[in-house]
Design a protein around this motif. Sequence first.
Motif, short mmCIF file in Angstrom:
data_model
loop_
_atom_site.label_atom_id
_atom_site.label_comp_id
_atom_site.label_asym_id
_atom_site.label_seq_id
_atom_site.Cartn_x
_atom_site.Cartn_y
_atom_site.Cartn_z
N ARG A 1 10.04 13.02 1.79
CA ARG A 1 9.77 14.04 2.88
C ARG A 1 10.40 15.39 2.27
N PHE A 2 9.56 16.21 2.47
CA PHE A 2 9.64 17.68 1.76
C PHE A 2 10.27 18.83 2.76
N LEU A 3 11.11 19.59 2.27
CA LEU A 3 11.72 20.36 3.13
C LEU A 3 12.47 20.12 4.31
N LYS A 4 13.00 18.82 4.15
CA LYS A 4 13.77 18.23 5.44
C LYS A 4 15.34 17.84 4.70
N SER A 5 15.89 17.17 5.52
CA SER A 5 17.19 16.74 5.46
C SER A 5 17.34 15.00 5.66
N ASP A 6 18.21 14.29 5.30
CA ASP A 6 18.36 12.95 5.50
C ASP A 6 18.92 13.00 7.12
N MET B 1 12.90 7.78 0.32
CA MET B 1 13.40 8.48 -0.73
C MET B 1 14.33 9.56 -0.22
N PRO B 2 15.59 9.24 -0.71
CA PRO B 2 16.71 10.42 -0.10
C PRO B 2 16.20 11.68 -0.55
N CYS B 3 16.80 12.55 0.55
CA CYS B 3 16.62 14.24 0.31
C CYS B 3 17.90 14.48 -0.44
N LEU B 4 17.82 14.92 -1.83
CA LEU B 4 18.83 15.02 -2.66
C LEU B 4 19.27 16.73 -2.38
N LYS B 5 18.31 17.49 -2.01
CA LYS B 5 18.92 18.76 -1.67
C LYS B 5 18.17 19.49 -0.49
N THR B 6 18.80 20.14 0.27
CA THR B 6 18.38 20.76 1.41
C THR B 6 18.12 22.16 1.24
N PHE B 7 17.22 22.69 1.74
CA PHE B 7 17.16 24.24 1.47
C PHE B 7 16.96 25.07 2.71
N GLY B 8 16.71 24.31 3.96
CA GLY B 8 16.71 25.18 5.30
C GLY B 8 15.29 25.71 5.53
N PHE B 9 15.06 26.57 6.19
CA PHE B 9 13.87 27.28 6.66
C PHE B 9 13.11 28.09 5.38
N PHE B 10 12.11 27.92 5.07
CA PHE B 10 11.39 28.70 3.90
C PHE B 10 11.92 30.33 3.98
N TRP B 11 11.37 30.77 5.32
CA TRP B 11 11.50 32.16 5.43
C TRP B 11 13.00 32.70 5.34
N SER B 12 13.90 31.94 5.17
CA SER B 12 15.22 32.34 5.14
C SER B 12 15.93 32.21 3.58
N LEU B 13 14.82 31.75 2.79
CA LEU B 13 15.46 31.63 1.35
C LEU B 13 15.18 32.91 0.47
N MET C 1 19.06 8.13 1.75
CA MET C 1 19.37 7.07 2.30
C MET C 1 17.88 6.15 1.73
N GLU C 2 18.27 5.13 0.94
CA GLU C 2 17.00 4.29 0.55
C GLU C 2 17.44 2.75 0.75
N THR C 3 16.23 2.23 1.26
CA THR C 3 16.53 0.62 1.27
C THR C 3 16.27 0.04 0.22
N GLY C 4 16.71 -1.29 0.21
CA GLY C 4 16.26 -2.14 -0.86
C GLY C 4 15.10 -2.96 -0.47
N CYS C 5 13.98 -2.59 -1.06
CA CYS C 5 12.69 -2.83 -0.53
C CYS C 5 11.83 -3.19 -1.60
N PHE C 6 10.48 -3.49 -1.38
CA PHE C 6 9.54 -3.84 -2.26
C PHE C 6 9.78 -5.18 -2.97
N LEU D 1 1.85 5.31 0.66
CA LEU D 1 2.72 6.74 0.51
C LEU D 1 2.60 7.65 1.52
N VAL D 2 3.81 7.96 2.26
CA VAL D 2 3.96 8.85 3.24
C VAL D 2 4.38 10.24 2.59
N LEU D 3 3.85 11.33 2.66
CA LEU D 3 4.23 12.58 2.12
C LEU D 3 4.64 13.62 3.30
N ASP D 4 5.74 13.29 3.90
CA ASP D 4 5.82 14.18 4.98
C ASP D 4 6.25 15.59 4.80
#
Length: 189
Positions: A52-57, A74-86, A1-6, A117-120
């Motif tokens: 947001r890294f390693l998260k979902s929307d 910025m939207p999460c275009l891919k979700t991977f789950g917990f790293f240890w389970s990949l 989900m991305e807002t119309g901003c800036f 810039l927030v790099l979560d």
Amino acid sequence: METGCFEETGRTADPAAGRVHIYCGDGKGKTSAAVGLAVRAAGRGRKVLIARFLKSDDSGEVRSLAEIPGICVMPCLKTFGFFWSLSEEQKREAGEYCRGLFCGAWDRAVVEKADMLVLDEIMAAMKHGLIREEEVRDCLSGRPAGLEVVLTGRDPSPEMVKLADYVSEIRKVKHPFDDGIRAREGIEY
């Protein structure tokens, strides 16, 4: 989900701004602290970009942030789950995705003259080797004078701590997860 901003605010970046923040530790609230800072900045007319890294929307703050003028998530275009389970293939794919997300977020923040810039959860992406820490440190060292950067996640390296201007550690004293209670909608996500 991305807002119309800036949209053009007429405000210019403060050259005294442009600090690096780290919210780290094993406690709950690192993302919440970063989101609070983003809301504060937007409330003062600043432009905020969140990746947001390693998260979902599927998290409550994403919906709320989309309603705030001046904040782009910025939207999460891919979700991977917990790293240890990949699987190894999934880890490789997650690495490609996270590197692309970092480069895209960084470039967008610079080109669109974001104030923050927030790099979560970028610390987790670096810890697992999905993003090279050296690349992140190089970007932080060469960032535009007015760009405030917020990084979250567990276990920042000593080099990242040294580079940061603010480091806040959130320590877990007690958490329901320790008793087998899973994440709750509206509280943990």
